[in-house]
Motif scaffolding. Structure first.
Motif, PDB file in Angstrom:
ATOM      1  N   VAL A   1      26.271 -13.864  40.574  1.00  0.00           N
ATOM      2  CA  VAL A   1      27.433 -14.034  39.711  1.00  0.00           C
ATOM      3  C   VAL A   1      27.286 -15.384  39.034  1.00  0.00           C
ATOM      4  N   ASP A   2      27.274 -15.374  37.707  1.00  0.00           N
ATOM      5  CA  ASP A   2      27.094 -16.617  36.941  1.00  0.00           C
ATOM      6  C   ASP A   2      25.870 -17.385  37.417  1.00  0.00           C
ATOM      7  N   GLU A   3      24.786 -16.657  37.676  1.00  0.00           N
ATOM      8  CA  GLU A   3      23.498 -17.217  38.112  1.00  0.00           C
ATOM      9  C   GLU A   3      23.525 -17.795  39.522  1.00  0.00           C
ATOM     10  N   VAL A   4      24.593 -17.576  40.256  1.00  0.00           N
ATOM     11  CA  VAL A   4      24.684 -18.009  41.658  1.00  0.00           C
ATOM     12  C   VAL A   4      24.455 -16.786  42.547  1.00  0.00           C
ATOM     13  N   GLN A   5      23.472 -16.876  43.441  1.00  0.00           N
ATOM     14  CA  GLN A   5      23.171 -15.723  44.288  1.00  0.00           C
ATOM     15  C   GLN A   5      24.313 -15.451  45.254  1.00  0.00           C
ATOM     16  N   ILE A   6      24.751 -14.186  45.309  1.00  0.00           N
ATOM     17  CA  ILE A   6      25.876 -13.815  46.178  1.00  0.00           C
ATOM     18  C   ILE A   6      25.478 -12.802  47.242  1.00  0.00           C
ATOM     19  N   ILE A   7      24.400 -12.032  46.994  1.00  0.00           N
ATOM     20  CA  ILE A   7      24.011 -10.966  47.922  1.00  0.00           C
ATOM     21  C   ILE A   7      22.498 -10.901  48.021  1.00  0.00           C
ATOM     22  N   HIS A   8      22.016 -10.577  49.228  1.00  0.00           N
ATOM     23  CA  HIS A   8      20.585 -10.381  49.437  1.00  0.00           C
ATOM     24  C   HIS A   8      20.350  -9.193  50.362  1.00  0.00           C
ATOM     25  N   TYR A   9      19.325  -8.416  50.017  1.00  0.00           N
ATOM     26  CA  TYR A   9      18.872  -7.307  50.878  1.00  0.00           C
ATOM     27  C   TYR A   9      17.366  -7.233  50.765  1.00  0.00           C
ATOM     28  N   ASP A  10      16.697  -6.949  51.892  1.00  0.00           N
ATOM     29  CA  ASP A  10      15.273  -6.649  51.814  1.00  0.00           C
ATOM     30  C   ASP A  10      14.921  -5.603  52.861  1.00  0.00           C
ATOM     31  N   SER A  11      13.765  -5.001  52.674  1.00  0.00           N
ATOM     32  CA  SER A  11      13.345  -3.881  53.512  1.00  0.00           C
ATOM     33  C   SER A  11      12.984  -4.300  54.925  1.00  0.00           C
ATOM     34  N   ASN A  12      12.862  -5.583  55.187  1.00  0.00           N
ATOM     35  CA  ASN A  12      12.606  -6.054  56.547  1.00  0.00           C
ATOM     36  C   ASN A  12      13.895  -6.127  57.365  1.00  0.00           C
ATOM     37  N   THR A  13      14.927  -6.709  56.774  1.00  0.00           N
ATOM     38  CA  THR A  13      16.198  -6.843  57.498  1.00  0.00           C
ATOM     39  C   THR A  13      17.058  -5.593  57.391  1.00  0.00           C
ATOM     40  N   ARG A  14      16.918  -4.847  56.270  1.00  0.00           N
ATOM     41  CA  ARG A  14      17.650  -3.600  56.015  1.00  0.00           C
ATOM     42  C   ARG A  14      19.159  -3.795  56.155  1.00  0.00           C
ATOM     43  N   ARG A  15      19.650  -4.904  55.619  1.00  0.00           N
ATOM     44  CA  ARG A  15      21.083  -5.172  55.679  1.00  0.00           C
ATOM     45  C   ARG A  15      21.484  -6.093  54.525  1.00  0.00           C
ATOM     46  N   ASP A  16      22.530  -5.707  53.782  1.00  0.00           N
ATOM     47  CA  ASP A  16      23.080  -6.586  52.761  1.00  0.00           C
ATOM     48  C   ASP A  16      23.862  -7.710  53.422  1.00  0.00           C
ATOM     49  N   VAL A  17      23.615  -8.942  52.972  1.00  0.00           N
ATOM     50  CA  VAL A  17      24.303 -10.095  53.541  1.00  0.00           C
ATOM     51  C   VAL A  17      24.821 -10.992  52.419  1.00  0.00           C
ATOM     52  N   PRO A  18      25.963 -11.640  52.627  1.00  0.00           N
ATOM     53  CA  PRO A  18      26.488 -12.566  51.618  1.00  0.00           C
ATOM     54  C   PRO A  18      25.676 -13.857  51.603  1.00  0.00           C
ATOM     55  N   LYS A  19      25.477 -14.413  50.430  1.00  0.00           N
ATOM     56  CA  LYS A  19      24.754 -15.673  50.290  1.00  0.00           C
ATOM     57  C   LYS A  19      25.691 -16.834  49.952  1.00  0.00           C
ATOM     58  N   GLN A  20      26.976 -16.529  49.788  1.00  0.00           N
ATOM     59  CA  GLN A  20      27.984 -17.556  49.573  1.00  0.00           C
ATOM     60  C   GLN A  20      29.132 -17.302  50.543  1.00  0.00           C
TER      61      GLN A  20
ATOM     62  N   ASP B   1      39.797  -7.016  50.220  1.00  0.00           N
ATOM     63  CA  ASP B   1      40.123  -5.920  49.304  1.00  0.00           C
ATOM     64  C   ASP B   1      39.378  -4.635  49.659  1.00  0.00           C
ATOM     65  N   TYR B   2      38.144  -4.780  50.155  1.00  0.00           N
ATOM     66  CA  TYR B   2      37.311  -3.617  50.488  1.00  0.00           C
ATOM     67  C   TYR B   2      36.701  -3.837  51.874  1.00  0.00           C
ATOM     68  N   PRO B   3      37.387  -3.436  52.931  1.00  0.00           N
ATOM     69  CA  PRO B   3      36.938  -3.717  54.306  1.00  0.00           C
ATOM     70  C   PRO B   3      35.532  -3.217  54.611  1.00  0.00           C
ATOM     71  N   GLN B   4      35.110  -2.119  53.979  1.00  0.00           N
ATOM     72  CA  GLN B   4      33.797  -1.545  54.266  1.00  0.00           C
ATOM     73  C   GLN B   4      32.755  -1.920  53.222  1.00  0.00           C
ATOM     74  N   PHE B   5      33.019  -2.960  52.470  1.00  0.00           N
ATOM     75  CA  PHE B   5      32.137  -3.327  51.363  1.00  0.00           C
ATOM     76  C   PHE B   5      30.683  -3.498  51.794  1.00  0.00           C
ATOM     77  N   TRP B   6      30.427  -4.256  52.843  1.00  0.00           N
ATOM     78  CA  TRP B   6      29.044  -4.539  53.238  1.00  0.00           C
ATOM     79  C   TRP B   6      28.342  -3.306  53.779  1.00  0.00           C
ATOM     80  N   ASP B   7      29.086  -2.387  54.387  1.00  0.00           N
ATOM     81  CA  ASP B   7      28.494  -1.121  54.809  1.00  0.00           C
ATOM     82  C   ASP B   7      28.109  -0.277  53.597  1.00  0.00           C
ATOM     83  N   TRP B   8      28.983  -0.257  52.581  1.00  0.00           N
ATOM     84  CA  TRP B   8      28.665   0.484  51.357  1.00  0.00           C
ATOM     85  C   TRP B   8      27.409  -0.095  50.699  1.00  0.00           C
ATOM     86  N   GLU B   9      27.381  -1.398  50.567  1.00  0.00           N
ATOM     87  CA  GLU B   9      26.251  -2.056  49.925  1.00  0.00           C
ATOM     88  C   GLU B   9      24.946  -1.758  50.670  1.00  0.00           C
TER      89      GLU B   9
END
Length: 352
Positions: free
Chosen positions: A43-62, A71-79
């Motif tokens: 967002v605005d060139e600031v990294q907010i999310i990361h996922y890779d095939s090794n960890t297989r999990r979306d994680v927040p970077k901020q 607002d979306y309790p299951q957001f990270w599961d969806w991602e």
């Protein structure tokens, strides 16, 4: 001319800011010691999310991105579920393109860049979706004509197939112009203390040798909507100057430099380096003084540490996002909407 255009953009940005949400999806083969699939969201060139095939999990970077669950309790599961789906899709897509190009092993990169931009003053919205292969454009969506553009002959088959799916194009248009900006506005609100802040830089005067151009280097500023230029006797210089690109620092701030060629016979005190930042009224002016210029003949000082660190970190970032092509148009993928997962997958990946 570049200076004039840059300053016009700066003047506009002082009253309005264009925010962006971008996702870079990169699948690769034959790259040792590197995940075969990576997603980087910004967002605005600031990294907010990361996922890779090794960890297989979306994680927040901020830290502020954790607020999304309010607002979306299951957001990270969806991602995470979507990211796993794209991981498999990209693996198949790379093999498909390799067959079309009659390629075998070696290193190959397949990319998707999707996203939207939002002007917070006039509420103008733009959306993009684009694909690349081995560092070249492969196929992209033209939102104005609502058709796909294939710059490579090998992508023409895909273009014809996707152009026929009018229902998908309608959903994609809605996704890029309605839902994506909605998420972008929420993310900007979560991180407003970071994304909407202003930070002035430290400014240094540098020169490699007595006969080299003098460089005015500004580092540590935010946002990246800024101008840096030289003045002589109060007048902006357009000749014998070289403006560098704005580059990221490891801490989320930015740096840039502008060089000027000077004669040793001139009165250098007639020159000033001027820095302007969006959202800040007053200019930051540094008078050119030979006594404060740092050169290669001096021992490294504390001021050189941030510069060196920024270069090292930038190199690491480039390695981490290997294969990501920066196109002239910005593109990004928006997060899923709070609907059931089957509908999300169908909307983002029709006909897959």
């Amino acid at each position: 001319m570049r200076k004039v255009i840059f300053l016009l953009c700066l003047c506009h940005a002082a009253s309005a800011v264009t925010h962006s949400l971008k996702y870079f999806l990169t699948g690769s083969t034959g790259v040792p010691n590197f995940p075969e699939f990576v997603i980087v969201g910004l967002v605005d060139e600031v990294q907010i999310i990361h996922y890779d095939s090794n960890t297989r999990r979306d994680v927040p970077k901020q830290e502020w991105m954790n607020n999304v669950t309010e607002d979306y309790p299951q957001f990270w599961d969806w991602e995470t579920e979507l990211s796993k789906f794209y991981q498999q899709l990209f693996k198949v897509s790379i093999e498909d393109v390799k067959q079309r190009l009659n390629q075998t092993g070696d290193v190959h990169i397949f990319q998707k860049m999707v996203g939207c931009e939002w002007d917070d003053e006039i509420e103008e919205v733009k959306g993009y979706e684009q694909y690349g292969y081995d560092g070249e454009d492969f196929i992209s969506f033209d939102l104005e004509t609502e058709t796909w553009v294939a710059p490579k002959q090998q992508a023409v088959i895909t273009k014809h197939k996707w152009d026929k799916d009018k229902a998908w194009i309608a959903r994609l248009k809605h996704f890029l112009t309605q839902r994506c900006p909605d998420y972008l506005k929420n993310f900007v609100n979560y991180g407003r203390s970071v994304l909407l802040r202003t930070e002035l830089p430290s400014v240094s005067l540098l020169q490699k040798t007595p006969s080299s151009p003098v460089s005015c280097h500004a580092t540590g500023f935010y946002p990246d909507i800024a101008a840096l230029f030289w003045r002589k006797d109060g007048e902006d210089l357009h000749e014998d100057v070289d403006l560098g690109e704005i580059l990221p620092n490891h801490d989320g701030t930015f740096q840039m430099s502008v060089d000027v060629k000077l004669s040793s016979a001139e009165d250098w005190r007639r020159y000033d380096c001027v820095f302007q930042l969006s959202g800040v009224k007053d200019d930051l002016v540094t008078r050119l003084d030979k006594a404060v210029i740092r050169t290669n003949e001096e021992k490294p000082t504390d001021m050189t540490v941030p510069i060196i660190a920024a270069v090292v970190v930038l190199a690491l970032v480039l390695i981490a996002v290997i294969g990501v092509v920066i196109y002239k148009k910005k593109n990004a993928r928006c997060p899923p909407s709070p609907v059931n997962n089957a509908e999300v997958l169908e909307e983002l990946n029709p006909g897959s």
